[in-house]
Write an enzyme that holds these catalytic residues in place. Structure first.
Site, PDB file in Angstrom:
ATOM      1  N   ASP A  11       1.015  -1.160  -0.026  1.00  0.00           N
ATOM      2  CA  ASP A  11      -0.046  -0.139   0.047  1.00  0.00           C
ATOM      3  C   ASP A  11       1.108   1.257   0.193  1.00  0.00           C
ATOM      4  O   ASP A  11       1.692   1.427   1.070  1.00  0.00           O
ATOM      5  CB  ASP A  11      -0.860  -0.092   1.240  1.00  0.00           C
ATOM      6  CG  ASP A  11      -1.941   1.035   0.941  1.00  0.00           C
ATOM      7  OD1 ASP A  11      -2.231   1.544   0.011  1.00  0.00           O
ATOM      8  OD2 ASP A  11      -2.883   0.960   1.989  1.00  0.00           O
ATOM      9  N   ASP A 105      -2.598   2.300  -6.074  1.00  0.00           N
ATOM     10  CA  ASP A 105      -1.454   2.443  -5.184  1.00  0.00           C
ATOM     11  C   ASP A 105      -1.619   1.110  -4.226  1.00  0.00           C
ATOM     12  O   ASP A 105      -0.906   1.293  -3.009  1.00  0.00           O
ATOM     13  CB  ASP A 105      -1.635   3.561  -4.333  1.00  0.00           C
ATOM     14  CG  ASP A 105      -3.024   3.875  -3.539  1.00  0.00           C
ATOM     15  OD1 ASP A 105      -3.970   3.087  -4.116  1.00  0.00           O
ATOM     16  OD2 ASP A 105      -3.230   4.226  -2.345  1.00  0.00           O
ATOM     17  N   GLU A 106      -2.146   0.063  -4.608  1.00  0.00           N
ATOM     18  CA  GLU A 106      -2.409  -1.035  -3.790  1.00  0.00           C
ATOM     19  C   GLU A 106      -2.516  -2.578  -4.279  1.00  0.00           C
ATOM     20  O   GLU A 106      -3.126  -2.301  -5.443  1.00  0.00           O
ATOM     21  CB  GLU A 106      -3.884  -0.879  -2.911  1.00  0.00           C
ATOM     22  CG  GLU A 106      -3.945  -1.692  -1.731  1.00  0.00           C
ATOM     23  CD  GLU A 106      -5.067  -1.416  -1.185  1.00  0.00           C
ATOM     24  OE1 GLU A 106      -5.580  -2.315  -0.142  1.00  0.00           O
ATOM     25  OE2 GLU A 106      -6.156  -0.480  -1.182  1.00  0.00           O
TER      26      GLU A 106
END
Length: 484
Positions: A11, A105-106
């Site tokens: 993350d 983003d993950e």
């Protein structure tokens, strides 16, 4: 369940805001808030410096301005975020072909399926864990080297626990949860820590006196099924005792993005329904942008008091991730629905997804049409009863360019920079690049022909996608003292 913690959850830390700080040296170490800047805008991401003031994602932007008035408030630059995300996901795919992105983003990564899988299979438990920790640390270091951004990483034997571990690692950390420790880690956590438990489910559980994960485990499967239904109850109970055998699935291709809410009391007021639809549309756009997607069809879902469900949809002229367009379309669909008797559930979704957006063209056209209509109405009112000479046929009204805070620009004389703000016919630009020091500030007319919108610069020299000459041109930018 695995005996080795071979699943990673990565993350990125305050991703949108961190990209802005990496791209803009004058903002490093300062509070940065990214989101919708209009009167009804919401926060997409706040830097950790801004979070100290209580600012968080999904907060109304007006409230964020009150809490942290000295922050830099920027509109999103999704091309820059997608480019940074592409670099990070590329690093993950070097570790394993099984990478499951959840958003820009993950992502989850299954290390057993990658080149280190055979080594992990032969290693004893202690050696295997040391190798997994080394791989995770090397990954975090590679991300910093390639992008200048930091990431938090969780390592565990299941997707559930890997995500829990990455939350514990924030910001810029690494946490490993050993298989067998699931119940000890999960027990004290609030029920919302489990995936699939949202506000509505949380309220159902709270009314039953179930507030922590350990209380869910003690309640047992039968009681949770009675409270939540068979499928949901069984799943929640399994996760409450640390059981999660969901595989990491690569390249999931979602067909739509949607959000919905169920209301404890049926909604019968039209204005309240429209407000809820607007809030749902904003949440849907945040999720859409987080996945790096755009969509062409806006869908409204309404479940009435008698449990009958209807859907309404409208297909736009092109894919968009513009919140104003999605909100306006969803409200228009909702205004056409009969809510007599009340509404118990509302949902807003976007379908016909694409990996690109025509936001700059389509959304701008929507705004320009609205502005033109408003100007026409104002002109009609001001000129009532006055006979005016017609304008010459060859003259055309040139729309004034709109400069958004944070937007990338390039000046014919001063080179690359970004918009700090605009108003009263002026635009203020700070001329700096990701690899320069804090740059100088200059002000221009908003219609200055030497100033043009530009594509994002690379965060590191040699970054894929850099325009020819960007790095050479940027040399010397920002050498002078900052102003303003």
């Amino acid at each position: 369940m695995r005996s080795l913690p071979s699943i990673i959850h990565l993350d990125m830390d305050a991703f949108f805001a961190a990209v802005e700080q990496a791209a803009k040296p004058s903002l490093r170490g300062k509070p940065v808030i990214v989101g919708g800047l209009g009167g009804r805008g919401v926060v997409s991401t706040a830097s950790y410096e801004a979070r100290k003031f209580g600012v968080h994602s999904a907060m109304p932007m007006a409230q964020a301005r009150r809490l942290c008035p000295n922050a830099a408030f920027l509109a999103g630059r999704f091309e820059a975020y997608r480019r940074a995300s592409g670099l990070v996901m590329g690093l993950l795919r070097e570790l394993s072909p099984l990478v499951q992105p959840l958003s820009l983003d993950e992502a989850f990564v299954d290390l057993e399926a990658g080149p280190y899988g055979p080594v992990l299979a032969e290693a004893d438990h202690g050696t295997g864990e040391r190798l997994l920790l080394a791989l995770a640390e090397d990954l975090r270091a590679d991300i910093v080297e390639r992008t200048g951004l930091t990431a938090s990483v969780g390592v565990a034997g299941s997707k559930l626990m890997a995500k829990i571990a990455s939350e514990q690692a924030k910001p810029d950390g690494l946490v490993l949860i050993e298989p067998g420790q699931e119940r000890a880690v999960l027990g004290p956590m609030p029920v919302r820590a489990l995936p699939g438990i949202g506000p509505a489910t949380e309220q159902v559980l709270r009314r039953a006196g179930l507030n922590t994960v350990s209380e869910l485990a003690e309640a047992g499967e039968a009681e949770l099924v009675q409270l939540l239904g068979k499928a949901h109850g069984v799943g929640v109970h399994a996760m409450s005792i640390g059981l999660d055998d969901r595989p990491v699935v690569a390249d999931q291709d979602a067909k739509s993005v949607s959000v919905e809410d169920t209301f404890e009391v049926d909604l019968a007021d039209r204005d309240r329904v429209l407000r809820e639809v607007e809030a749902l549309a904003l949440r849907c756009v945040r999720r859409l942008r987080g996945a790096g997607r755009s969509g062409r069809t806006v869908v409204l879902k309404v479940r009435r008091f008698d449990f009958s469900t209807l859907t309404r949809s409208e297909t736009l002229r092109g894919p968009t991730d513009d919140e104003a367009v999605v909100v306006e379309t969803a409200r228009r669909l909702a205004s056409q629905v009969d809510i007599t008797g009340g509404v118990r559930l509302l949902g807003v979704g976007v379908a016909q997804l694409a990996d690109y957006t025509q936001e700059d063209l389509f959304a701008q056209a929507v705004r320009e049409e609205a502005a033109a209509e408003a100007a026409a109405e104002a002109g009609a009112g001001a000129g009532a009863g006055v006979e005016e000479e017609p304008e010459p046929a060859e003259e055309q009204v040139v729309p004034v360019r709109r400069w958004l805070p944070g937007q990338d620009v390039r000046h014919a004389e001063h080179g690359p920079g970004w918009v700090q703000g605009s108003g009263v016919g002026r635009v203020t630009v700070r001329f700096e690049t990701p690899w320069s020091g804090p740059g100088r500030v200059r002000t221009f007319r908003i219609d200055d022909p030497a100033l043009e919108p530009a594509r994002p610069l690379p965060l590191r020299p040699g970054w894929p996608g850099a325009e020819e000459g960007d790095e050479a041109e940027a040399e010397g930018v920002g050498d002078g003292p900052g102003e303003g």
